[in-house]
Design a protein around this motif. Sequence first.
Motif, mmCIF file in Angstrom:
data_model
loop_
_atom_site.group_PDB
_atom_site.id
_atom_site.type_symbol
_atom_site.label_atom_id
_atom_site.label_comp_id
_atom_site.label_asym_id
_atom_site.label_seq_id
_atom_site.Cartn_x
_atom_site.Cartn_y
_atom_site.Cartn_z
ATOM 1 N N ALA A 5 0.836 -1.209 0.000
ATOM 2 C CA ALA A 5 0.000 0.000 0.000
ATOM 3 C C ALA A 5 0.867 1.254 0.000
ATOM 4 N N ASP A 6 1.949 1.237 0.771
ATOM 5 C CA ASP A 6 2.866 2.383 0.783
ATOM 6 C C ASP A 6 3.518 2.573 -0.585
ATOM 7 N N ALA A 7 3.857 1.467 -1.230
ATOM 8 C CA ALA A 7 4.468 1.543 -2.558
ATOM 9 C C ALA A 7 3.503 2.173 -3.554
ATOM 10 N N GLN A 8 2.239 1.815 -3.463
ATOM 11 C CA GLN A 8 1.262 2.365 -4.395
ATOM 12 C C GLN A 8 0.966 3.834 -4.084
ATOM 13 N N LEU A 9 1.006 4.195 -2.785
ATOM 14 C CA LEU A 9 0.836 5.604 -2.434
ATOM 15 C C LEU A 9 1.992 6.430 -2.979
ATOM 16 N N GLU A 10 3.213 5.954 -2.793
ATOM 17 C CA GLU A 10 4.377 6.698 -3.277
ATOM 18 C C GLU A 10 4.364 6.793 -4.792
ATOM 19 N N TYR A 11 3.997 5.695 -5.456
ATOM 20 C CA TYR A 11 3.921 5.724 -6.918
ATOM 21 C C TYR A 11 2.810 6.679 -7.363
ATOM 22 N N GLY A 12 1.664 6.621 -6.671
ATOM 23 C CA GLY A 12 0.554 7.514 -7.021
ATOM 24 C C GLY A 12 0.961 8.974 -6.947
ATOM 25 N N ARG A 13 1.800 9.299 -5.977
ATOM 26 C CA ARG A 13 2.225 10.697 -5.828
ATOM 27 C C ARG A 13 3.189 11.140 -6.916
ATOM 28 N N THR A 14 3.822 10.178 -7.617
ATOM 29 C CA THR A 14 4.631 10.561 -8.782
ATOM 30 C C THR A 14 3.731 10.921 -9.956
ATOM 31 N N LEU A 15 2.499 10.410 -9.950
ATOM 32 C CA LEU A 15 1.543 10.745 -10.997
ATOM 33 C C LEU A 15 0.747 11.994 -10.644
ATOM 34 N N ASP A 16 0.423 12.126 -9.351
ATOM 35 C CA ASP A 16 -0.370 13.248 -8.866
ATOM 36 C C ASP A 16 0.029 13.490 -7.416
ATOM 37 N N ALA A 17 0.688 14.605 -7.169
ATOM 38 C CA ALA A 17 1.209 14.899 -5.833
ATOM 39 C C ALA A 17 0.110 15.009 -4.788
ATOM 40 N N GLU A 18 -1.140 15.132 -5.226
ATOM 41 C CA GLU A 18 -2.258 15.282 -4.291
ATOM 42 C C GLU A 18 -2.821 13.930 -3.834
ATOM 43 N N THR A 19 -2.207 12.833 -4.238
ATOM 44 C CA THR A 19 -2.700 11.516 -3.817
ATOM 45 C C THR A 19 -2.644 11.406 -2.292
ATOM 46 N N GLY A 42 -15.416 5.787 -8.420
ATOM 47 C CA GLY A 42 -14.534 6.940 -8.383
ATOM 48 C C GLY A 42 -14.604 7.776 -9.651
ATOM 49 N N THR A 43 -14.096 8.990 -9.568
ATOM 50 C CA THR A 43 -14.092 9.901 -10.720
ATOM 51 C C THR A 43 -12.674 10.410 -10.966
ATOM 52 N N ASN A 44 -12.518 11.104 -12.098
ATOM 53 C CA ASN A 44 -11.233 11.719 -12.446
ATOM 54 C C ASN A 44 -10.118 10.668 -12.485
ATOM 55 N N ASP A 45 -10.377 9.598 -13.222
ATOM 56 C CA ASP A 45 -9.444 8.469 -13.282
ATOM 57 C C ASP A 45 -8.126 8.845 -13.950
ATOM 58 N N LEU A 46 -7.056 8.300 -13.378
ATOM 59 C CA LEU A 46 -5.735 8.390 -13.989
ATOM 60 C C LEU A 46 -5.101 7.012 -13.853
ATOM 61 N N VAL A 47 -4.720 6.417 -14.986
ATOM 62 C CA VAL A 47 -4.197 5.050 -14.995
ATOM 63 C C VAL A 47 -2.683 5.087 -15.144
ATOM 64 N N GLY A 48 -1.988 4.424 -14.231
ATOM 65 C CA GLY A 48 -0.533 4.382 -14.264
ATOM 66 C C GLY A 48 -0.008 3.044 -14.747
ATOM 67 N N GLU A 49 1.229 2.724 -14.350
ATOM 68 C CA GLU A 49 1.850 1.461 -14.724
ATOM 69 C C GLU A 49 1.301 0.323 -13.871
ATOM 70 N N ASP A 50 1.814 -0.882 -14.111
ATOM 71 C CA ASP A 50 1.314 -2.016 -13.343
ATOM 72 C C ASP A 50 1.825 -1.973 -11.909
ATOM 73 N N ASP A 51 1.115 -2.702 -11.041
ATOM 74 C CA ASP A 51 1.407 -2.636 -9.607
ATOM 75 C C ASP A 51 2.770 -3.227 -9.257
ATOM 76 N N LEU A 52 3.244 -4.197 -10.034
ATOM 77 C CA LEU A 52 4.581 -4.745 -9.778
ATOM 78 C C LEU A 52 5.648 -3.687 -10.034
ATOM 79 N N ALA A 53 5.448 -2.859 -11.051
ATOM 80 C CA ALA A 53 6.392 -1.770 -11.316
ATOM 81 C C ALA A 53 6.421 -0.793 -10.136
#
Length: 605
Positions: A422-436, A566-577
């Motif tokens: 979960a921490d990895a996905q939060l940190e990755y999410g913040r590289t896509l959108d700092a407001e995650t 959810g709304t305002n979807d943003l799709v990133g890379e796969d979860d293993l990445a």
Amino acid sequence: MPATSPAHHQRRRRRTNRLLATAAGVLTVGALAAAALPGSASAGEDHGDKGTSHGRYQDVQLLSFNDLHGNLEPPSGSSGRVTELQPDGTTKTVDAGGVEYLATHLRKARKGNRYSVTAAGGDMVGASPLISGLFHDEPTIEALNKLDLDVTSVGNHEFDEGAAELGRLQNGGCHPVDGCYTDKEFKGADFPYLAANVLDEKTKKPLLEPYWVWERNGVNVGFIGVTLEGTPNIVSAEGVKGLTFEDEVETINKYAEELQRQGVKSIVALIHEGGFPASSSYNYDCDSPGAGDGISGPIADIAKNVSPQVDALVTGHTHNAYVCTIPDPAGKPRTVTSAASFGRLYTDTTLTYDRWTGDIARTAVKSANHVVTRDVRKARDMTRLIGKWNTLAAPIGNRPIGYISGDIVKDGTESPLGDLIADAQLEYGRTLDAETDLALMNPGGIRASLTYAAGGAEGDGVVTFAEGFTVQPFANTVNLQDFTGAQVIQALKEQVSGANEAAPKILQISSGLTYTLDLTKTGADRVVTDSIRLGGSPIDPSATYRVATNSFLAGGGDGFPTLGQGTNDLVGEDDLAALEQYLTANSTATNPIAPPKADRVTIVG
């Protein structure tokens, strides 16, 4: 995808004791009725056969296993151990699993048994380690062919890559995108996959064969295969597109009647649905408190309602081990089995076939689970198969992606590995959108623990790409969505209510999110609303929060419909990445990651 033709299976069958019966009736009513007459008993006797034959009665050995999930090599950590109950009431753990050992155990068990059939309860593939998953599970199908598997039901994971890919695993051919991995075209399964309750939405016909009949010297046993009706809730929408999943009991009863009309009186149901035994020990006496008292969960209700025409149930899905007696609707005892998962156990069941009636003498059924120990000689053909695929996978799989200071396990209501992911996905999410703001991870998407001990030559504490792949093999993307605070609260309550009330699915949560889970209460009230905090502050029901989840949860999977809104979807890379990037950025050989404390959820009761 059309159902596999019976001619296909007959053409591909390597052993002459197999015969596929389809709805069209490959075995005619007359032939089957004649095969069950008392007069054919003497012709079918095999003196010196370990499976006893006494003129009228013939013992049939049913070997079964379930939920292999492509674990060709011995699973590591707790995934590669079983708990064994000792005579004095204590328990010990035993290392188990690996197809090199499974093959040896099955071949030894079959020795001297001419009346032996091997069946499986689904999830042979999917959520597989790198050696199989990297090659779309072709290596596992090849291994199952060498194991002489006769038949299996589909499981939910057989649909991870969709119906067309399941058809390729059955029928063969190179992957439509990745092509052929060797100089030989993939041949597909030598055994039939059964999918009686999986229908094509357009034709309303079963996707694959609904049943199959094993025949040897006038002894006929029918197998009906189903997966859990709730498969669409735990598989991505794309994987089950164009399919419907029917009720397990109604489907089994329908085809039991059809087999009976064809003269097949002995019937085994292969059901990819399971239960929860009262003990985690594989050799626990499930019936010790009283018939059926030792197991709960979906399979208990299914077993109580499946037609008395069915003589035994081979089950799976819950990864538990049990051999239980649950009375059928007529009150007769009936055996229900499951062999845990990952090839750590196999079940050996003796079905006593009555040649006069063509049915199983239910009171004579004997069954037990056996450990696939690693103290036997490895099967050389399996060693060669693993070596071949490991050679192809090694350049990718052996690459280090991070370092850990100890085992980071996936076990527990809140797990250390769940927190890390979960921490990895939060940190990755913040590289896509700092407001995650936070990340949520479904526990079923975490397939194995990260173990400190080296699995190969990489050294202790080194996490390889192959190990990361084993943990998160689904190739889900990391998705960002906006939710109101009220929706975040509702999603947390859906962990223990609605579809998840009977069997809660506790989401793994990122750092900063905390709440109390009160198990003394029921339903949604088990999540204490006033305790939900983000960064120490209460969740504001009217505020908007940016949430990272995987694409499976973002589609409302695992009984979380609110996460599909959810709304305002943003799709990133796969979860293993995302996991790889987190491990690489936050660990070195001299400063490895320590196991998280798993203290974000306070559990009461």
